[in-house]
Scaffold this motif. Structure first.
Motif, PDB file in Angstrom:
ATOM      1  N   TYR A 189       0.857  -0.510   0.263  1.00 50.25           N
ATOM      2  CA  TYR A 189      -0.350   0.148   0.121  1.00 50.25           C
ATOM      3  C   TYR A 189       0.928   1.091  -0.184  1.00 50.25           C
ATOM      4  O   TYR A 189       2.195   1.568   0.339  1.00 50.25           O
ATOM      5  N   ASP A 190       0.327   2.664  -0.353  1.00 43.55           N
ATOM      6  CA  ASP A 190       1.374   3.806  -0.073  1.00 43.55           C
ATOM      7  C   ASP A 190       1.264   4.183   1.206  1.00 43.55           C
ATOM      8  O   ASP A 190       0.402   4.328   1.780  1.00 43.55           O
ATOM      9  N   ASN A 191       2.533   3.796   1.564  1.00 43.34           N
ATOM     10  CA  ASN A 191       3.050   4.257   2.438  1.00 43.34           C
ATOM     11  C   ASN A 191       3.529   5.925   2.829  1.00 43.34           C
ATOM     12  O   ASN A 191       4.508   6.287   4.182  1.00 43.34           O
ATOM     13  N   ASN A 192       3.667   6.815   1.970  1.00 47.93           N
ATOM     14  CA  ASN A 192       3.150   7.715   1.361  1.00 47.93           C
ATOM     15  C   ASN A 192       5.083   8.416   2.206  1.00 47.93           C
ATOM     16  O   ASN A 192       5.092   9.327   2.793  1.00 47.93           O
ATOM     17  N   LEU A 193       6.218   7.809   1.033  1.00 48.03           N
ATOM     18  CA  LEU A 193       7.052   7.990   1.162  1.00 48.03           C
ATOM     19  C   LEU A 193       7.927   8.847   0.044  1.00 48.03           C
ATOM     20  O   LEU A 193       6.527   9.539  -0.746  1.00 48.03           O
ATOM     21  N   ASP A 194       8.982   9.403   0.653  1.00 47.76           N
ATOM     22  CA  ASP A 194       9.631  10.372  -0.540  1.00 47.76           C
ATOM     23  C   ASP A 194       9.888  10.234  -1.634  1.00 47.76           C
ATOM     24  O   ASP A 194       9.512   8.809  -1.927  1.00 47.76           O
ATOM     25  N   TRP A 195       9.401  10.862  -2.576  1.00 52.77           N
ATOM     26  CA  TRP A 195       9.748  10.626  -4.516  1.00 52.77           C
ATOM     27  C   TRP A 195      10.685   9.667  -4.860  1.00 52.77           C
ATOM     28  O   TRP A 195      10.429   8.415  -5.681  1.00 52.77           O
ATOM     29  N   VAL A 196      11.610  10.082  -4.197  1.00 57.30           N
ATOM     30  CA  VAL A 196      13.361   9.132  -3.960  1.00 57.30           C
ATOM     31  C   VAL A 196      12.868   7.935  -3.185  1.00 57.30           C
ATOM     32  O   VAL A 196      12.625   6.883  -4.899  1.00 57.30           O
ATOM     33  N   SER A 197      12.335   7.511  -2.279  1.00 56.63           N
ATOM     34  CA  SER A 197      11.641   6.375  -1.856  1.00 56.63           C
ATOM     35  C   SER A 197      11.088   5.463  -2.454  1.00 56.63           C
ATOM     36  O   SER A 197      11.270   4.227  -2.874  1.00 56.63           O
ATOM     37  N   THR A 198      10.113   5.947  -2.989  1.00 55.09           N
ATOM     38  CA  THR A 198       8.912   5.776  -3.354  1.00 55.09           C
ATOM     39  C   THR A 198       9.381   4.724  -5.053  1.00 55.09           C
ATOM     40  O   THR A 198       8.872   3.693  -5.389  1.00 55.09           O
ATOM     41  N   GLN A 199       9.837   5.538  -5.532  1.00 57.03           N
ATOM     42  CA  GLN A 199      10.322   5.190  -6.984  1.00 57.03           C
ATOM     43  C   GLN A 199      11.160   3.856  -7.035  1.00 57.03           C
ATOM     44  O   GLN A 199      11.466   2.930  -7.240  1.00 57.03           O
ATOM     45  N   LEU A 200      12.570   3.836  -5.437  1.00 57.82           N
ATOM     46  CA  LEU A 200      13.509   3.491  -5.516  1.00 57.82           C
ATOM     47  C   LEU A 200      12.792   1.232  -5.732  1.00 57.82           C
ATOM     48  O   LEU A 200      13.346   0.687  -5.044  1.00 57.82           O
ATOM     49  N   HIS A 201      11.889   1.450  -4.318  1.00 54.77           N
ATOM     50  CA  HIS A 201      11.315   0.763  -3.754  1.00 54.77           C
ATOM     51  C   HIS A 201      10.828  -0.219  -4.866  1.00 54.77           C
ATOM     52  O   HIS A 201      10.168  -1.483  -4.774  1.00 54.77           O
TER      53      HIS A 201
END
Length: 434
Positions: free
Chosen positions: A355-367
């Motif tokens: 689910y969306d854990n509201n990470l920052d942009w960089v972390s969202t893409q790298l995960h």
């Protein structure tokens, strides 16, 4: 409007630059707690607010008119959307006339620019990388490069027809003609155009996108653009990434997705035992989901697509019988779709799905993304999508510049302890099967 958003442009600052001040001399001040409370998920009366450059925007009315679709905005409700906004928009001066009417206030002075749960240092460092990328001109396309790709597609498309015309319709030229159409790689060029990375002006990208996607491939450019922009906004996130939401009851890939889907059906044990199946099925079937936009918005695409089928029938229908023509079309479409989706999903399906854990942009893409090793063959075979990490961090960057920004991204990941995953091509394919 455009591709995966409206447009995006340069500038040292990562946000809107200096928009005109709100008419109210004393703007309303908000805290993050209030924003989270007013936009709480699951509340049918929740507000549709998001934050861009410390400005709080109410997009309740605008969301239906957003050229990039409503779902891409919905995926950031209640969150700091600054970096996503910058990634998807090319000319912020164009967006500003919409933006000013949406402002309802700004963050209070004691509130951090990004949400407290996010990595502030990582966000600041990424924005410095972004500023360096713009200064280096890496967001500027080499139009000649893309015209060569278009010429390559048209030459192979013509060669496929001439093969049947002069060599006959026996098995060998039949297969050769299909292979020529497949390796033309029109899907990669339409992907570039959908991301507005071929021309500086979005209108030119849109026009050629319709020509390539609708006329040369026979699919809807509008459908692809809206769904693909949602994927980039929140990749591998349940209910926000359409790539993992299409037909979930039939095709539940991976352990997490299978478990989540099984929670919503009665026979949990039966569904949980369903094995993972091929990842290319949804694209090969060419079954678009129109959720989030009306069919009336696709009339131009339908007209363009009609030209593809008329051309196909006129060119190949005069050479092949009905059964052979149908087999020719289905085999070509199956090979093209299988190639495209295996390449695009080898960077995503094996990665984290949650689910969306509201990470920052960089972390969202790298995960949610990984790379495949660079080589001349891999670059050609994947349409440069072996640089999936760089593509997701900078979605409007022309593909011929991915390798130039890769060292900056690797350094950023090393500094903040983020995993920059890169693997051989065959290993990436094997990971899909696993």
């Amino acid at each position: 409007g455009g591709g995966v958003g409206l447009e995006e442009g340069g500038g040292k600052e990562p946000g809107l630059g200096e928009p005109k001040p709100v008419s109210n001399p004393s703007p309303r001040l908000f805290t993050w707690d209030e924003i989270w409370f007013r936009t709480a998920q699951g509340d049918p009366h929740r507000e549709k607010w998001l934050v861009i450059d410390r400005k709080v925007c109410d997009v309740s009315q605008f969301i239906r008119r957003h050229p990039g679709g409503s779902r891409i905005i919905n995926s950031h409700i209640g969150q700091d959307a600054t970096d996503a906004f910058v990634a998807f928009h090319m000319d912020k001066r164009l967006v500003r006339k919409f933006f000013n009417s949406l402002l309802i206030g700004e963050l209070a002075p004691d509130q951090p620019s990004s949400e407290p749960s996010k990595n502030k240092l990582l966000i600041e460092d990424f924005r410095e990388v972004r500023a360096a990328v713009e200064k280096m001109g890496l967001l500027k396309p080499n139009t000649f490069f893309f015209f060569l790709l278009l010429f390559h597609i048209l030459i192979l498309d013509t060669a496929a027809w001439l093969t049947l015309l002069y060599l006959g319709t026996s098995l060998a030229p039949f297969i050769l003609s299909i292979m020529l159409l497949t390796i033309s790689q029109a899907s990669w060029l339409q992907h570039d155009l959908g991301h507005l990375s071929v021309f500086k002006k979005s209108e030119w990208n849109h026009f050629l996108h319709k020509f390539v996607m609708c006329h040369l491939i026979g699919a809807s450019a509008k459908w692809w653009t809206l769904l693909h922009s949602q994927h980039h906004a929140k990749p591998n996130c349940f209910s926000k990434d359409p790539d993992i939401d299409v037909h979930p009851f039939l095709f539940a890939l991976g352990k997490k997705l299978a478990v989540e889907v099984s929670k919503s059906v009665k026979d949990y044990a039966c569904l949980h035992r369903i094995p993972a199946v091929v990842s290319w099925c949804q694209e090969a079937a060419r079954c678009p989901s129109y959720k989030g936009f009306s069919l009336s918005s696709l009339w131009q695409d339908l007209a363009w697509m009609l030209t593809f089928y008329i051309r196909f029938l006129l060119i190949y229908g005069s050479l092949l019988e009905v059964k052979s023509l149908l087999a020719f079309y289905l085999l070509f479409r199956m090979m093209e779709s299988t190639w495209f989706v295996w390449v695009s999903q080898m960077n995503h399906i094996p990665m984290d799905i949650d689910y969306d854990n509201n990470l920052d942009w960089v972390s969202t893409q790298l995960h949610a993304t990984c790379n495949v090793n660079q080589s001349l063959f891999n670059d050609w075979f994947t349409g440069h999508l072996n640089f999936q990490i760089e593509h997701h961090l900078f979605p409007t960057m022309p593909r011929h510049n991915y390798w130039k920004v890769a060292p900056l991204v690797k350094s950023l990941c090393a500094k903040h302890g983020l995993k920059y995953q890169c693997k051989p091509l065959l290993t990436a394919f094997a990971d899909i099967l696993q």
